[in-house]
Design a protein around this motif. Structure first.
Motif, PDB file in Angstrom:
ATOM      1  N   PRO A 230      -5.538  -5.113  21.483  1.00 47.20           N
ATOM      2  CA  PRO A 230      -4.858  -4.110  20.647  1.00 47.20           C
ATOM      3  C   PRO A 230      -5.815  -3.241  19.833  1.00 47.20           C
ATOM      4  CG  PRO A 230      -3.674  -6.183  20.550  1.00 47.20           C
ATOM      5  CD  PRO A 230      -4.968  -6.468  21.258  1.00 47.20           C
ATOM      6  N   ALA A 231      -6.837  -3.844  19.234  1.00 43.86           N
ATOM      7  CA  ALA A 231      -7.764  -3.069  18.404  1.00 43.86           C
ATOM      8  C   ALA A 231      -8.591  -2.101  19.252  1.00 43.86           C
ATOM      9  CB  ALA A 231      -8.683  -4.010  17.631  1.00 43.86           C
ATOM     10  N   VAL A 232      -9.048  -2.565  20.406  1.00 39.19           N
ATOM     11  CA  VAL A 232      -9.846  -1.698  21.276  1.00 39.19           C
ATOM     12  C   VAL A 232      -8.986  -0.542  21.801  1.00 39.19           C
ATOM     13  CG1 VAL A 232     -11.171  -1.565  23.422  1.00 39.19           C
ATOM     14  CG2 VAL A 232     -11.410  -3.559  21.924  1.00 39.19           C
ATOM     15  N   SER A 233      -7.769  -0.854  22.236  1.00 39.35           N
ATOM     16  CA  SER A 233      -6.875   0.186  22.747  1.00 39.35           C
ATOM     17  C   SER A 233      -6.536   1.206  21.663  1.00 39.35           C
ATOM     18  CB  SER A 233      -5.589  -0.430  23.304  1.00 39.35           C
ATOM     19  OG  SER A 233      -5.841  -1.201  24.454  1.00 39.35           O
ATOM     20  N   ALA A 234      -6.250   0.723  20.464  1.00 43.51           N
ATOM     21  CA  ALA A 234      -5.907   1.636  19.366  1.00 43.51           C
ATOM     22  C   ALA A 234      -7.054   2.572  19.050  1.00 43.51           C
ATOM     23  CB  ALA A 234      -5.515   0.828  18.127  1.00 43.51           C
ATOM     24  N   GLU A 235      -8.269   2.050  19.052  1.00 45.39           N
ATOM     25  CA  GLU A 235      -9.438   2.885  18.767  1.00 45.39           C
ATOM     26  C   GLU A 235      -9.688   3.878  19.898  1.00 45.39           C
ATOM     27  OE1 GLU A 235     -12.972   4.310  16.828  1.00 45.39           O
ATOM     28  OE2 GLU A 235     -11.005   3.516  16.249  1.00 45.39           O
ATOM     29  N   ALA A 236      -9.538   3.431  21.138  1.00 43.78           N
ATOM     30  CA  ALA A 236      -9.728   4.339  22.270  1.00 43.78           C
ATOM     31  C   ALA A 236      -8.685   5.452  22.251  1.00 43.78           C
ATOM     32  CB  ALA A 236      -9.658   3.559  23.580  1.00 43.78           C
ATOM     33  N   LEU A 237      -7.454   5.114  21.888  1.00 42.16           N
ATOM     34  CA  LEU A 237      -6.399   6.125  21.805  1.00 42.16           C
ATOM     35  C   LEU A 237      -6.654   7.085  20.651  1.00 42.16           C
ATOM     36  CD1 LEU A 237      -3.248   3.933  22.515  1.00 42.16           C
ATOM     37  CD2 LEU A 237      -4.190   5.724  23.987  1.00 42.16           C
ATOM     38  N   ARG A 238      -7.160   6.571  19.550  1.00 40.97           N
ATOM     39  CA  ARG A 238      -7.489   7.447  18.404  1.00 40.97           C
ATOM     40  C   ARG A 238      -8.470   8.528  18.821  1.00 40.97           C
ATOM     41  NH1 ARG A 238     -11.399   8.249  14.553  1.00 40.97           N
ATOM     42  NH2 ARG A 238     -12.781   6.612  15.378  1.00 40.97           N
ATOM     43  N   LEU A 239      -9.451   8.150  19.613  1.00 43.79           N
ATOM     44  CA  LEU A 239     -10.505   9.087  19.987  1.00 43.79           C
ATOM     45  C   LEU A 239     -10.082  10.071  21.076  1.00 43.79           C
ATOM     46  CD1 LEU A 239     -13.613   6.740  19.820  1.00 43.79           C
ATOM     47  CD2 LEU A 239     -12.876   8.468  18.166  1.00 43.79           C
ATOM     48  N   LEU A 240      -8.853   9.928  21.581  1.00 41.65           N
ATOM     49  CA  LEU A 240      -8.322  10.945  22.488  1.00 41.65           C
ATOM     50  C   LEU A 240      -7.942  12.215  21.724  1.00 41.65           C
ATOM     51  CD1 LEU A 240      -5.988   8.838  24.823  1.00 41.65           C
ATOM     52  CD2 LEU A 240      -8.251   9.754  25.361  1.00 41.65           C
ATOM     53  N   LYS A 241      -7.800  12.093  20.419  1.00 39.53           N
ATOM     54  CA  LYS A 241      -7.424  13.241  19.604  1.00 39.53           C
ATOM     55  C   LYS A 241      -8.660  14.037  19.204  1.00 39.53           C
ATOM     56  CE  LYS A 241      -3.536  10.623  17.691  1.00 39.53           C
ATOM     57  NZ  LYS A 241      -2.939  10.064  16.448  1.00 39.53           N
ATOM     58  N   GLU A 242      -8.585  15.320  19.381  1.00 35.29           N
ATOM     59  CA  GLU A 242      -9.741  16.193  19.142  1.00 35.29           C
ATOM     60  C   GLU A 242     -10.235  16.124  17.710  1.00 35.29           C
ATOM     61  OE1 GLU A 242     -11.063  20.842  19.982  1.00 35.29           O
ATOM     62  OE2 GLU A 242      -8.950  20.251  20.086  1.00 35.29           O
ATOM     63  N   GLU A 243      -9.327  15.971  16.761  1.00 32.92           N
ATOM     64  CA  GLU A 243      -9.726  16.015  15.350  1.00 32.92           C
ATOM     65  C   GLU A 243     -10.361  14.716  14.863  1.00 32.92           C
ATOM     66  OE1 GLU A 243      -5.366  14.725  15.464  1.00 32.92           O
ATOM     67  OE2 GLU A 243      -6.679  16.156  16.517  1.00 32.92           O
ATOM     68  N   GLU A 244     -10.252  13.664  15.647  1.00 33.48           N
ATOM     69  CA  GLU A 244     -10.816  12.383  15.235  1.00 33.48           C
ATOM     70  C   GLU A 244     -12.325  12.343  15.454  1.00 33.48           C
ATOM     71  OE1 GLU A 244      -9.353  10.030  13.658  1.00 33.48           O
ATOM     72  OE2 GLU A 244      -7.282  10.753  13.771  1.00 33.48           O
ATOM     73  N   LYS A 245     -13.034  11.671  14.566  1.00 29.77           N
ATOM     74  CA  LYS A 245     -14.492  11.605  14.617  1.00 29.77           C
ATOM     75  C   LYS A 245     -14.963  10.177  14.882  1.00 29.77           C
ATOM     76  CE  LYS A 245     -14.569  15.934  13.469  1.00 29.77           C
ATOM     77  NZ  LYS A 245     -14.844  16.955  14.522  1.00 29.77           N
ATOM     78  N   LEU A 246     -16.158  10.078  15.410  1.00 32.40           N
ATOM     79  CA  LEU A 246     -16.764   8.776  15.623  1.00 32.40           C
ATOM     80  C   LEU A 246     -17.183   8.175  14.284  1.00 32.40           C
ATOM     81  CD1 LEU A 246     -19.062   9.321  18.746  1.00 32.40           C
ATOM     82  CD2 LEU A 246     -16.661   8.669  18.664  1.00 32.40           C
ATOM     83  N   THR A 247     -17.014   6.881  14.139  1.00 40.01           N
ATOM     84  CA  THR A 247     -17.471   6.196  12.934  1.00 40.01           C
ATOM     85  C   THR A 247     -18.952   5.848  13.069  1.00 40.01           C
ATOM     86  OG1 THR A 247     -16.884   4.027  13.829  1.00 40.01           O
ATOM     87  CG2 THR A 247     -15.170   5.211  12.608  1.00 40.01           C
ATOM     88  N   ASP A 248     -19.534   5.371  11.975  1.00 42.48           N
ATOM     89  CA  ASP A 248     -20.962   5.018  11.984  1.00 42.48           C
ATOM     90  C   ASP A 248     -21.278   3.934  13.010  1.00 42.48           C
ATOM     91  OD1 ASP A 248     -21.413   6.848   9.998  1.00 42.48           O
ATOM     92  OD2 ASP A 248     -21.383   5.378   8.360  1.00 42.48           O
ATOM     93  N   ALA A 249     -20.304   3.094  13.333  1.00 43.79           N
ATOM     94  CA  ALA A 249     -20.556   1.995  14.263  1.00 43.79           C
ATOM     95  C   ALA A 249     -21.036   2.507  15.617  1.00 43.79           C
ATOM     96  CB  ALA A 249     -19.296   1.155  14.438  1.00 43.79           C
ATOM     97  N   TYR A 250     -20.538   3.654  16.050  1.00 43.51           N
ATOM     98  CA  TYR A 250     -20.940   4.199  17.350  1.00 43.51           C
ATOM     99  C   TYR A 250     -22.397   4.659  17.328  1.00 43.51           C
ATOM    100  CZ  TYR A 250     -16.013   3.992  18.483  1.00 43.51           C
ATOM    101  OH  TYR A 250     -14.738   3.532  18.716  1.00 43.51           O
ATOM    102  N   TYR A 251     -22.806   5.229  16.223  1.00 47.18           N
ATOM    103  CA  TYR A 251     -24.206   5.656  16.091  1.00 47.18           C
ATOM    104  C   TYR A 251     -25.117   4.445  15.978  1.00 47.18           C
ATOM    105  CZ  TYR A 251     -22.148  10.237  15.330  1.00 47.18           C
ATOM    106  OH  TYR A 251     -21.442  11.394  15.506  1.00 47.18           O
ATOM    107  N   ASP A 252     -24.679   3.440  15.228  1.00 46.34           N
ATOM    108  CA  ASP A 252     -25.485   2.232  15.082  1.00 46.34           C
ATOM    109  C   ASP A 252     -25.597   1.479  16.408  1.00 46.34           C
ATOM    110  OD1 ASP A 252     -25.741   2.858  12.415  1.00 46.34           O
ATOM    111  OD2 ASP A 252     -24.121   1.517  11.765  1.00 46.34           O
ATOM    112  N   ALA A 253     -24.564   1.565  17.233  1.00 44.00           N
ATOM    113  CA  ALA A 253     -24.587   0.884  18.528  1.00 44.00           C
ATOM    114  C   ALA A 253     -25.332   1.690  19.589  1.00 44.00           C
ATOM    115  CB  ALA A 253     -23.166   0.610  18.998  1.00 44.00           C
ATOM    116  N   GLY A 254     -25.688   2.933  19.258  1.00 43.52           N
ATOM    117  CA  GLY A 254     -26.436   3.773  20.192  1.00 43.52           C
ATOM    118  C   GLY A 254     -25.602   4.367  21.310  1.00 43.52           C
ATOM    119  N   VAL A 255     -24.269   4.485  21.114  1.00 46.09           N
ATOM    120  CA  VAL A 255     -23.404   5.000  22.176  1.00 46.09           C
ATOM    121  C   VAL A 255     -22.705   6.302  21.783  1.00 46.09           C
ATOM    122  CG1 VAL A 255     -23.031   2.697  23.124  1.00 46.09           C
ATOM    123  CG2 VAL A 255     -21.426   3.610  21.411  1.00 46.09           C
ATOM    124  N   ALA A 256     -23.024   6.841  20.616  1.00 45.40           N
ATOM    125  CA  ALA A 256     -22.291   8.009  20.119  1.00 45.40           C
ATOM    126  C   ALA A 256     -22.425   9.214  21.051  1.00 45.40           C
ATOM    127  CB  ALA A 256     -22.776   8.373  18.718  1.00 45.40           C
TER     128      ALA A 256
END
Length: 288
Positions: A230-256
């Motif tokens: 559920p958490a992974v799906s919710a986050e993936a769906l959130r990022l389908l929206k153009e106005e949503e931004k990546l959180t710091d975790a993506y930059y820290d993980a090196g995948v941004a």
């Protein structure tokens, strides 16, 4: 269309009603990848505009229309791009805002764009035989094309098991670096949908393979998947929206950077949306 079908996916898999529905559905479905072997350098993508971002809409606002893009390769370092937003008129998609651009690539950091047409007009008409005919005011070869829809085979149960189910099951909540691992998993999900061209996959075949993949999970893996999904799906769906931004975790993980590239592609977003609709359908009604 795929989103609607996915909502009742598992029920149809059990009852066998999917073929009947397909026969009775008289609404033309233009979405997909359309090609003509005689013009093998050209590919035309048609998708509903609710999956579109600003760059896909050419200044339009989402209103239940279609976004269409053509890519026509000229050489290893040059290709043409033709984009339009079309409205339905009977069995045709009609447009009057076609933007035709020729891109030349010098290297990874340099290139040029030549604007050749910004008011292209035309229509795509779906015949009873499933052939898409094209008329266009700028592309002289359009009338000669006999475009047919391409599909992609669904990933096998084994591919789904390793590339999706076990990836999600392996996440460990409440541990050091959990947010970084979840960020990596979201990026991996987008990449999985790209690599398997899930936006072109038929619902019935994918549903069967997803059910088979779940059966290959151990009890421990299944419990972990059900807890983490559920958490992974919710986050993936959130990022389908153009106005949503990546959180710091993506930059820290090196995948941004990679994830931004993936989510900028409307076909990948369509694949993610479709796949997660199937996942949530199966999770919500359970296995037959």
């Amino acid at each position: 269309m795929k989103k609607i079908i996915a909502v009742v996916l598992a029920l149809f898999l059990v009852t066998g009603l999917l073929p009947v529905l397909a026969e009775e559905n008289a609404i033309p479905d233009y979405s997909g990848l359309w090609t003509d072997p005689a013009f093998d350098r050209a590919e035309i993508v048609i998708l509903r505009d609710f999956e579109a971002w600003t760059t896909d809409l050419l200044g339009e606002k989402p209103s239940g229309q279609y976004v269409i893009s053509m890519k026509w390769s000229n050489s290893a370092d040059s290709y043409d791009s033709y984009r339009m937003v079309a409205r339905e008129e009977g069995k045709s998609l009609v447009y009057d805002n076609g933007l035709y651009v020729r891109y030349t690539i010098v290297d990874s950091d340099n290139g040029s764009a030549e604007f050749l047409e910004d008011q292209g007009q035309g229509r795509f008409t779906l015949t009873d035989g499933g052939v898409l005919q094209w008329e266009d005011s700028y592309v002289s070869d359009a009338a000669s094309m006999k475009l047919t829809r391409e599909t992609a085979p669904a990933p096998s149960a084994e591919t789904l098991l390793k590339g999706y189910y076990q990836t999600i099951a392996s996440l460990e909540n409440g541990t050091a670096g959990a947010s970084l691992k979840e960020a990596q998993a979201v990026c991996d999900l987008y990449a999985f949908c790209m690599e398997n061209r899930l936006w072109l996959t038929e619902t019935e075949e994918l549903g069967r393979n997803m059910l088979a993949a779940r059966e290959l999970l151990s009890e421990k893996e299944l419990a972990a998947f059900d807890a983490n999904e559920p958490a992974v799906s919710a986050e993936a769906l959130r990022l389908l929206k153009e106005e949503e931004k990546l959180t710091d975790a993506y930059y820290d993980a090196g995948v941004a950077e990679r994830l931004e590239t993936l989510r900028d592609d409307i076909t990948i977003r369509s694949g993610v949306s479709f796949f997660l609709a199937c996942v949530m359908t199966l999770e919500n009604i359970g296995e037959p």
